[in-house]
Design a protein around this motif. Sequence first.
Motif, mmCIF file in Angstrom:
data_model
loop_
_atom_site.group_PDB
_atom_site.id
_atom_site.type_symbol
_atom_site.label_atom_id
_atom_site.label_comp_id
_atom_site.label_asym_id
_atom_site.label_seq_id
_atom_site.Cartn_x
_atom_site.Cartn_y
_atom_site.Cartn_z
ATOM 1 N N GLY A 99 0.831 -1.191 0.000
ATOM 2 C CA GLY A 99 0.000 0.000 0.000
ATOM 3 C C GLY A 99 0.865 1.240 0.000
ATOM 4 N N PHE A 100 0.334 2.331 -0.540
ATOM 5 C CA PHE A 100 1.100 3.569 -0.601
ATOM 6 C C PHE A 100 0.151 4.758 -0.691
ATOM 7 C CE2 PHE A 100 0.406 1.999 -4.842
ATOM 8 C CZ PHE A 100 0.097 3.109 -5.601
ATOM 9 N N GLY A 101 0.587 5.877 -0.139
ATOM 10 C CA GLY A 101 -0.219 7.088 -0.201
ATOM 11 C C GLY A 101 0.592 8.293 0.226
ATOM 12 N N ARG A 102 0.341 9.414 -0.427
ATOM 13 C CA ARG A 102 1.052 10.649 -0.130
ATOM 14 C C ARG A 102 0.077 11.646 0.486
ATOM 15 N NH1 ARG A 102 4.262 14.608 -4.382
ATOM 16 N NH2 ARG A 102 5.318 15.873 -2.813
ATOM 17 N N GLY A 103 -0.109 11.526 1.793
ATOM 18 C CA GLY A 103 -1.082 12.370 2.478
ATOM 19 C C GLY A 103 -0.670 13.813 2.608
ATOM 20 N N THR A 104 0.628 14.109 2.487
ATOM 21 C CA THR A 104 1.106 15.473 2.672
ATOM 22 C C THR A 104 0.982 16.317 1.411
ATOM 23 O OG1 THR A 104 3.386 14.847 2.088
ATOM 24 C CG2 THR A 104 2.757 14.705 4.415
ATOM 25 N N ALA A 105 0.483 15.743 0.326
ATOM 26 C CA ALA A 105 0.402 16.496 -0.931
ATOM 27 C C ALA A 105 -0.647 17.600 -0.886
ATOM 28 C CB ALA A 105 0.108 15.545 -2.092
ATOM 29 N N GLY A 106 -1.607 17.475 -0.010
ATOM 30 C CA GLY A 106 -2.656 18.492 0.110
ATOM 31 C C GLY A 106 -3.113 18.591 1.547
ATOM 32 N N ASP A 107 -4.266 19.184 1.759
ATOM 33 C CA ASP A 107 -4.842 19.300 3.096
ATOM 34 C C ASP A 107 -5.677 18.054 3.356
ATOM 35 O OD1 ASP A 107 -6.084 19.915 5.444
ATOM 36 O OD2 ASP A 107 -6.785 21.895 4.825
ATOM 37 N N LEU A 108 -5.037 17.023 3.936
ATOM 38 C CA LEU A 108 -5.704 15.740 4.109
ATOM 39 C C LEU A 108 -6.938 15.853 4.994
ATOM 40 C CD1 LEU A 108 -5.682 12.677 3.615
ATOM 41 C CD2 LEU A 108 -4.292 12.452 5.682
ATOM 42 N N ASN A 109 -6.873 16.633 6.052
ATOM 43 C CA ASN A 109 -8.008 16.732 6.960
ATOM 44 C C ASN A 109 -9.245 17.303 6.268
ATOM 45 O OD1 ASN A 109 -6.814 15.716 9.367
ATOM 46 N ND2 ASN A 109 -5.654 17.617 9.536
ATOM 47 N N ARG A 110 -9.026 18.130 5.232
ATOM 48 C CA ARG A 110 -10.149 18.670 4.461
ATOM 49 C C ARG A 110 -10.587 17.682 3.367
ATOM 50 N NH1 ARG A 110 -12.771 23.450 3.349
ATOM 51 N NH2 ARG A 110 -13.238 23.936 1.181
ATOM 52 N N VAL A 111 -9.604 17.036 2.744
ATOM 53 C CA VAL A 111 -9.914 16.060 1.695
ATOM 54 C C VAL A 111 -10.785 14.933 2.236
ATOM 55 C CG1 VAL A 111 -8.896 14.285 0.207
ATOM 56 C CG2 VAL A 111 -7.887 16.555 0.285
ATOM 57 N N ASN A 270 -0.106 8.978 10.614
ATOM 58 C CA ASN A 270 -1.302 8.629 9.865
ATOM 59 C C ASN A 270 -0.936 8.543 8.391
ATOM 60 O OD1 ASN A 270 -3.911 8.168 9.046
ATOM 61 N ND2 ASN A 270 -4.569 10.297 9.264
ATOM 62 N N ALA A 271 -0.398 7.381 7.996
ATOM 63 C CA ALA A 271 0.005 7.158 6.596
ATOM 64 C C ALA A 271 -1.170 6.522 5.861
ATOM 65 C CB ALA A 271 1.237 6.262 6.530
ATOM 66 N N MET A 272 -1.839 7.311 5.041
ATOM 67 C CA MET A 272 -3.024 6.836 4.351
ATOM 68 C C MET A 272 -2.700 5.684 3.406
ATOM 69 S SD MET A 272 -5.563 8.561 5.487
ATOM 70 C CE MET A 272 -6.795 8.091 4.282
ATOM 71 N N PHE A 273 -3.542 4.653 3.453
ATOM 72 C CA PHE A 273 -3.533 3.501 2.554
ATOM 73 C C PHE A 273 -2.399 2.515 2.783
ATOM 74 C CE2 PHE A 273 -5.750 6.995 0.493
ATOM 75 C CZ PHE A 273 -7.016 6.423 0.425
ATOM 76 N N SER A 274 -1.467 2.842 3.687
ATOM 77 C CA SER A 274 -0.478 1.844 4.097
ATOM 78 C C SER A 274 -0.477 1.657 5.610
ATOM 79 C CB SER A 274 0.927 2.240 3.632
ATOM 80 O OG SER A 274 1.392 3.398 4.300
ATOM 81 N N GLY A 275 -1.155 2.541 6.342
ATOM 82 C CA GLY A 275 -1.127 2.506 7.799
ATOM 83 C C GLY A 275 -1.699 1.229 8.383
#
Length: 317
Positions: A99-111, A270-275
């Motif tokens: 699994g992989f995800g780049r949560g820091t690319a935008g405002d995750l809490n809003r997304v 909080n690593a999205m999709f790999s956590g």
Amino acid sequence: MNDIAVIGFAQSSHSEALVPVFEQALQDAGLGRREVDFWCSGSSDYLAGRAFSFVSAVDAIGAVPPISESHVEMDAAWALYEAYLKILAGEAETAVVYGFGRGTAGDLNRVLALQTDPYTVAPLWPDAISLAALQARLALEAGLFTEQDMADVAGGDLAHPYTATPLREHDVAPVADGASAVVLAARDRATRSRERPAWITGIAHRVDRQGFGERDLTTVPSATAAAVDAGLGPDVDVAALHAPFTHQELLLRRALGLGGGVRYLPNTGNAMFSGGLSRIGAAAAEIRSGRARTAVAHATSGPLLQQNLVCTLGGLS
């Protein structure tokens, strides 16, 4: 019916550098890339900001030889569930789940507002921290735990400044980029490759209703049901819980019926999709190292612990 074990695990804070993660996981498992029968991934095209982002990730596997591959649009813990069923059905002997995800690319809490009910909640654009604070307040008012309990779990103190009442900075897992990979194998291959595999003794997932007004936010019935179906018993040495907020770990401990003698593995981000997948890998590592006889791993998806997966592991089978 095949017995299935975790025989390899690797993780990284770099979400798009998958080749080193695969190499480390396969080396840990004692397998070559051509010995993998099935590959399954978990990620989000929406989070990546491009269509079919998982296809470019397949490039890290290599074009030759052709592979059997699948993908889930959620945390890779659910990809592990698919791979588990693939091996259980006898259609594969080995599998790599990643699994992989780049949560820091935008405002995750809003997304994350976009995963809420599209008619009644999402148009209000509630951020994830504010929603979690509402849940924490409900649980505190119900007397399920105290703010001191939260401080004890998070390792902070009650004097720390608030981020969103009643959550403090140390109650919120920092948004992180990440990738992880877990290697599964059926019994014959697992025992040939590893001296002490971490056997999956049970796995199940359940989902609660999406509407916040349609479920009790102070309980986690889907986690309780998944634990029952996974055969989670009182004899647990180690637990790896996927909880983005301190109060959610406390709710999960209650929902899973975990006693006071359980050792909890820390969750640093909080690593999205790999956590969630990393939680399974971390619990399995405790079994494989001999530091624990039994373990439980948990993964969550959706707003406020809406969907939950429970995986039990043991060192002897």
